[in-house]
Design an enzyme around this catalytic site. Sequence first.
Site, short mmCIF file in Angstrom:
data_model
loop_
_atom_site.label_atom_id
_atom_site.label_comp_id
_atom_site.label_asym_id
_atom_site.label_seq_id
_atom_site.Cartn_x
_atom_site.Cartn_y
_atom_site.Cartn_z
N GLN A 1 -2.68 14.16 1.93
CA GLN A 1 -3.81 14.81 1.26
C GLN A 1 -5.09 13.97 1.30
O GLN A 1 -6.06 14.30 0.65
CB GLN A 1 -3.44 15.14 -0.19
CG GLN A 1 -2.22 16.04 -0.33
CD GLN A 1 -1.76 16.18 -1.77
OE1 GLN A 1 -2.56 16.10 -2.70
NE2 GLN A 1 -0.47 16.38 -1.97
N GLY A 2 -5.05 12.84 2.02
CA GLY A 2 -6.24 12.01 2.15
C GLY A 2 -6.38 10.91 1.13
O GLY A 2 -7.39 10.19 1.12
N HIS A 3 -5.38 10.74 0.26
CA HIS A 3 -5.51 9.72 -0.80
C HIS A 3 -5.39 8.31 -0.24
O HIS A 3 -6.04 7.38 -0.74
CB HIS A 3 -4.47 9.96 -1.89
CG HIS A 3 -4.62 11.28 -2.56
ND1 HIS A 3 -5.75 11.64 -3.26
CD2 HIS A 3 -3.78 12.36 -2.63
CE1 HIS A 3 -5.61 12.87 -3.73
NE2 HIS A 3 -4.43 13.33 -3.35
N GLY A 4 -4.55 8.12 0.78
CA GLY A 4 -4.46 6.80 1.41
C GLY A 4 -5.79 6.41 2.03
O GLY A 4 -6.25 5.26 1.89
N GLN B 1 1.22 12.54 -0.52
CA GLN B 1 0.96 12.12 0.86
C GLN B 1 0.42 13.28 1.68
O GLN B 1 0.66 14.44 1.40
CB GLN B 1 2.24 11.56 1.48
CG GLN B 1 2.67 10.24 0.87
CD GLN B 1 3.99 9.72 1.41
OE1 GLN B 1 4.58 10.28 2.33
NE2 GLN B 1 4.49 8.64 0.82
N GLU C 1 -1.28 -7.24 5.64
CA GLU C 1 -0.04 -7.96 5.87
C GLU C 1 1.02 -7.01 6.44
O GLU C 1 1.40 -6.04 5.79
CB GLU C 1 0.48 -8.55 4.55
CG GLU C 1 1.82 -9.27 4.67
CD GLU C 1 2.35 -9.73 3.32
OE1 GLU C 1 3.47 -10.26 3.28
OE2 GLU C 1 1.64 -9.53 2.31
N PHE D 1 0.87 -1.18 0.00
CA PHE D 1 0.00 0.00 0.00
C PHE D 1 0.90 1.22 0.00
O PHE D 1 1.68 1.43 0.94
CB PHE D 1 -0.89 -0.02 1.24
CG PHE D 1 -2.03 0.97 1.20
CD1 PHE D 1 -3.31 0.57 0.88
CD2 PHE D 1 -1.82 2.31 1.51
CE1 PHE D 1 -4.37 1.47 0.86
CE2 PHE D 1 -2.86 3.22 1.48
CZ PHE D 1 -4.15 2.80 1.16
#
Length: 384
Positions: A238-241, A236, A264, A229
């Site tokens: 910015q809420g994309h994860g 990073q 994992e 992931f």
Amino acid sequence: MRHGETESGVVQAMNSEEGDEEENEEGEGADVIEFHPEFTYPIYGEHERIFGYKGLSINLNYAAGSLATYFNIKYTKRIEQMESTSAVALKADDIDTPMRQILADSVCATQSEFAQQVVRDTRVFRPSGRKVHEYAGRSSQTEQLRYEIYSSSFNDAESAKYHERMQAFVLFFIEGAQFIDTSDERWHVYTVFERLDMNGQTSYSLVGFSTVYNFYCWPDRKRARISQFLVLPPFQGQGHGSALYSYIHAMVLGNSDYADLSVEDPSEAFDDMRDRNDMRYLLKHNAFAHIKGARVEQSAISELQHKHKLSRRQMTRCIEMALLKMIKSVKSQEFGEFRLFVKRRIYAQNMDLLQALDPDERKQKVAESFASVVDGYRRVLSLL
């Protein structure tokens, strides 16, 4: 992307601004984003050092959307060209071979070829796979940003080729990562792209991706496990994860073939993001409405786990956070029951290690773990 600049390294992603091939022949006029890789030991060894060069710059360039690649090495001198009083012949390290072993075969041969490829791809590249979700970004009178999530598998030849270009990122940014077995049909890949609509032209840039493996779950279902992931550094914070993780969880929830979603070997940063999103989801759906006090039965944990399709470990963590959120004072009876509930879980998960300690040291370790857990939970709850 551009990887290199001696020890630290730089990664560079490009999109053409105007689509003028002559202007972009040497990369001029291109929209360039540079960022450093966190790890290079999978390529150049555990010490992340290269011997035998002066003024070394290792450049790894990618087109922002298609990931068309150009790799070259620059230096002012090699050790073989330097004067030496040593009786032993010194030889510079091989830089080219280790890097090319992790790159796809379709690397541009020259910078000119790469620059022209960037111009073409800015105009015509479109993500492979199936678009499954989109969400809004900033917009103005001249440009509009949207973000799109695509689902793909290695059965699709175009998606498989794209993954070959993309997979090097996991070595640069995920500690201990390895390439996955793309011959295994149980893998699924989710990619996030930034879509820019400006002056009548649409262009795409890769934001991040996740690989998900489908395990068999007795008797007739499957379990989705997030393996890799990654959100690229320029995107990073910015809420994309959160957007990608929430989509994957929603996909699992909406498909009766899936039993649950697990992860994992998650990093601390991923655990933080996951905790925030799972808690927001569970609170929104009143998952803890029937939990009263810290004496939560295992059957209640199992019921919530199966309903919301989270792993048992993650569901337990979320229940502990919910209990802590309900407690008004650390001096209350409720906090005492909560402390006992969490400590029992800590002891059960670390039984082999703790039983090797003497009783006083064992109590101290459990108390330290409890304090650390509570601090972490309070940080997550403060961000909801």
